[in-house]
Design an enzyme around this catalytic site. Structure first.
Site, mmCIF file in Angstrom:
data_model
loop_
_atom_site.group_PDB
_atom_site.id
_atom_site.type_symbol
_atom_site.label_atom_id
_atom_site.label_comp_id
_atom_site.label_asym_id
_atom_site.label_seq_id
_atom_site.Cartn_x
_atom_site.Cartn_y
_atom_site.Cartn_z
ATOM 1 N N ASN A 2 -1.718 -0.467 7.501
ATOM 2 C CA ASN A 2 -1.119 -1.803 7.724
ATOM 3 C C ASN A 2 -0.329 -2.188 6.530
ATOM 4 O O ASN A 2 -0.122 -3.431 6.326
ATOM 5 C CB ASN A 2 -2.236 -2.535 8.089
ATOM 6 C CG ASN A 2 -3.316 -2.764 6.918
ATOM 7 O OD1 ASN A 2 -3.219 -2.318 6.046
ATOM 8 N ND2 ASN A 2 -4.401 -3.748 7.334
ATOM 9 N N LYS A 44 0.884 -1.038 -0.088
ATOM 10 C CA LYS A 44 -0.207 0.015 -0.135
ATOM 11 C C LYS A 44 0.717 1.197 0.192
ATOM 12 O O LYS A 44 2.095 1.268 0.064
ATOM 13 C CB LYS A 44 -1.014 -0.100 1.248
ATOM 14 C CG LYS A 44 -1.782 -1.346 1.183
ATOM 15 C CD LYS A 44 -2.862 -1.238 2.452
ATOM 16 C CE LYS A 44 -3.698 -2.281 2.222
ATOM 17 N NZ LYS A 44 -4.603 -2.403 3.608
ATOM 18 N N HIS A 48 -1.532 -5.688 1.229
ATOM 19 C CA HIS A 48 -2.742 -6.326 1.370
ATOM 20 C C HIS A 48 -2.631 -7.668 0.380
ATOM 21 O O HIS A 48 -1.581 -7.714 -0.177
ATOM 22 C CB HIS A 48 -3.642 -5.582 0.289
ATOM 23 C CG HIS A 48 -4.916 -6.415 -0.268
ATOM 24 N ND1 HIS A 48 -6.199 -6.401 0.394
ATOM 25 C CD2 HIS A 48 -4.832 -7.174 -1.426
ATOM 26 C CE1 HIS A 48 -6.908 -7.274 -0.277
ATOM 27 N NE2 HIS A 48 -6.295 -7.776 -1.563
ATOM 28 N N TYR A 83 -12.335 -2.666 -3.131
ATOM 29 C CA TYR A 83 -12.757 -2.753 -1.912
ATOM 30 C C TYR A 83 -14.163 -2.668 -1.837
ATOM 31 O O TYR A 83 -14.956 -2.420 -0.660
ATOM 32 C CB TYR A 83 -11.959 -1.843 -1.069
ATOM 33 C CG TYR A 83 -10.762 -1.973 -0.469
ATOM 34 C CD1 TYR A 83 -10.423 -3.240 0.264
ATOM 35 C CD2 TYR A 83 -9.638 -1.093 -0.818
ATOM 36 C CE1 TYR A 83 -9.172 -3.271 0.771
ATOM 37 C CE2 TYR A 83 -8.380 -1.126 -0.411
ATOM 38 C CZ TYR A 83 -8.081 -2.432 0.288
ATOM 39 O OH TYR A 83 -6.822 -2.491 0.901
ATOM 40 N N GLU A 87 -9.533 -10.261 -7.663
ATOM 41 C CA GLU A 87 -8.648 -9.163 -7.686
ATOM 42 C C GLU A 87 -7.513 -8.957 -8.633
ATOM 43 O O GLU A 87 -7.067 -8.073 -8.930
ATOM 44 C CB GLU A 87 -7.795 -9.083 -6.224
ATOM 45 C CG GLU A 87 -9.100 -8.848 -4.958
ATOM 46 C CD GLU A 87 -8.753 -9.023 -3.736
ATOM 47 O OE1 GLU A 87 -7.380 -9.330 -3.460
ATOM 48 O OE2 GLU A 87 -9.418 -8.935 -2.901
HETATM 49 P P1 IDP Z 1 -7.507 -7.388 5.128
HETATM 50 O O1 IDP Z 1 -6.704 -6.217 4.467
HETATM 51 O O2 IDP Z 1 -6.710 -7.949 6.176
HETATM 52 O O3 IDP Z 1 -8.081 -8.336 4.112
HETATM 53 P P2 IDP Z 1 -10.037 -6.131 5.487
HETATM 54 O O4 IDP Z 1 -11.133 -6.419 6.656
HETATM 55 O O5 IDP Z 1 -10.714 -6.816 4.061
HETATM 56 O O6 IDP Z 1 -8.730 -6.688 5.936
HETATM 57 O O7 IDP Z 1 -10.070 -4.924 5.429
HETATM 58 C C1 IDP Z 1 -9.289 -4.177 4.526
HETATM 59 C C2 IDP Z 1 -8.570 -3.048 4.765
HETATM 60 O O8 IDP Z 1 -9.687 -2.077 5.381
HETATM 61 C C3 IDP Z 1 -7.564 -3.448 5.949
HETATM 62 O O9 IDP Z 1 -6.563 -3.721 5.372
HETATM 63 C C4 IDP Z 1 -7.402 -2.075 6.606
HETATM 64 O O10 IDP Z 1 -6.396 -1.165 5.904
HETATM 65 C C5 IDP Z 1 -8.822 -1.301 6.419
HETATM 66 N N1 IDP Z 1 -9.845 -1.248 7.684
HETATM 67 C C6 IDP Z 1 -10.374 -2.383 8.092
HETATM 68 N N2 IDP Z 1 -10.887 -2.286 9.182
HETATM 69 C C7 IDP Z 1 -10.678 -1.015 9.389
HETATM 70 C C8 IDP Z 1 -11.169 -0.033 10.396
HETATM 71 O O11 IDP Z 1 -11.756 -0.528 11.317
HETATM 72 N N3 IDP Z 1 -10.664 1.086 10.189
HETATM 73 C C9 IDP Z 1 -9.957 1.472 9.455
HETATM 74 N N4 IDP Z 1 -9.457 0.902 8.327
HETATM 75 C C10 IDP Z 1 -9.956 -0.305 8.388
#
Ligand code: IDP
Length: 149
Positions: A112, A9, A115, A49, A126
């Site tokens: 984080n 990212k 992805h 997303y 994807e």
């Molecule tokens: P993943 O990336 O581990 O598959 P997902 O639940 O699909 O996780 O969420 C996609 C992305 O959305 C996450 O990597 C994170 O960057 C963001 N995200 C998920 N939950 C939150 C939140 O509660 N606050 C802000 N960003 C979030």
């Protein structure tokens, strides 16, 4: 061999983590079969997303993911989807184990770093969003004879 979609990212690019992340993926034995750096468009980010479209963090997520260059990859290998998710660690870096990318390099769920697709259906979807078939390579790594039984 399974394929999965992986993205460093914009925070990972800004922080100079691309080489470290690709190195971890390659050293594990997974094979890069497609690779690109670009600024993802808003339309592509929303499609990628789409499952989160109704969530409160969606606008911020789309804004962030389109805020600068990211690195998109297709990664192939045995159980590549599961292995990449394990390499990345838990979605919330606070819960991610040390030794994982998120556990070693991140603190905030919205920053984080990486992805990876979470299922075969997500991987197919994807990969098709981010790459044309003609952009995905087909080759053998010389160490596959040692990696696989
Ligand atoms: P993943 O990336 O581990 O598959 P997902 O639940 O699909 O996780 O969420 C996609 C992305 O959305 C996450 O990597 C994170 O960057 C963001 N995200 C998920 N939950 C939150 C939140 O509660 N606050 C802000 N960003 C979030």
């Amino acid at each position: 061999m399974e394929q999965t979609y992986v993205m460093v990212k914009p925070d990972g690019v800004q922080r100079g983590l691309v080489g470290e992340i690709i190195s971890r993926i390659e050293k594990r034995g997974l094979k890069l079969v497609a690779l690109r750096m670009n600024v993802i468009s808003e339309a592509t980010a929303k499609e990628h997303y789409s499952e989160h479209a109704a969530k409160p963090f969606f606008p911020g997520l789309v804004g962030f993911i389109t805020s600068g260059p990211s690195v998109s990859m297709v990664v192939a290998g045995k159980d590549a989807i599961r292995v990449m998710r394990a390499i990345n660690g838990a979605t919330n870096p606070v819960d991610a184990a040390p030794g994982t990318i998120r556990g070693d390099f991140a603190l905030d769920v919205g920053r984080n770093v990486i992805h990876a697709s979470d299922s075969p259906e997500a991987a197919a979807r994807e990969i098709a969003i981010h790459f044309k078939d003609s952009e995905i390579g087909n080759y053998s790594r010389i160490d596959e004879v040692c990696l696989y039984e």
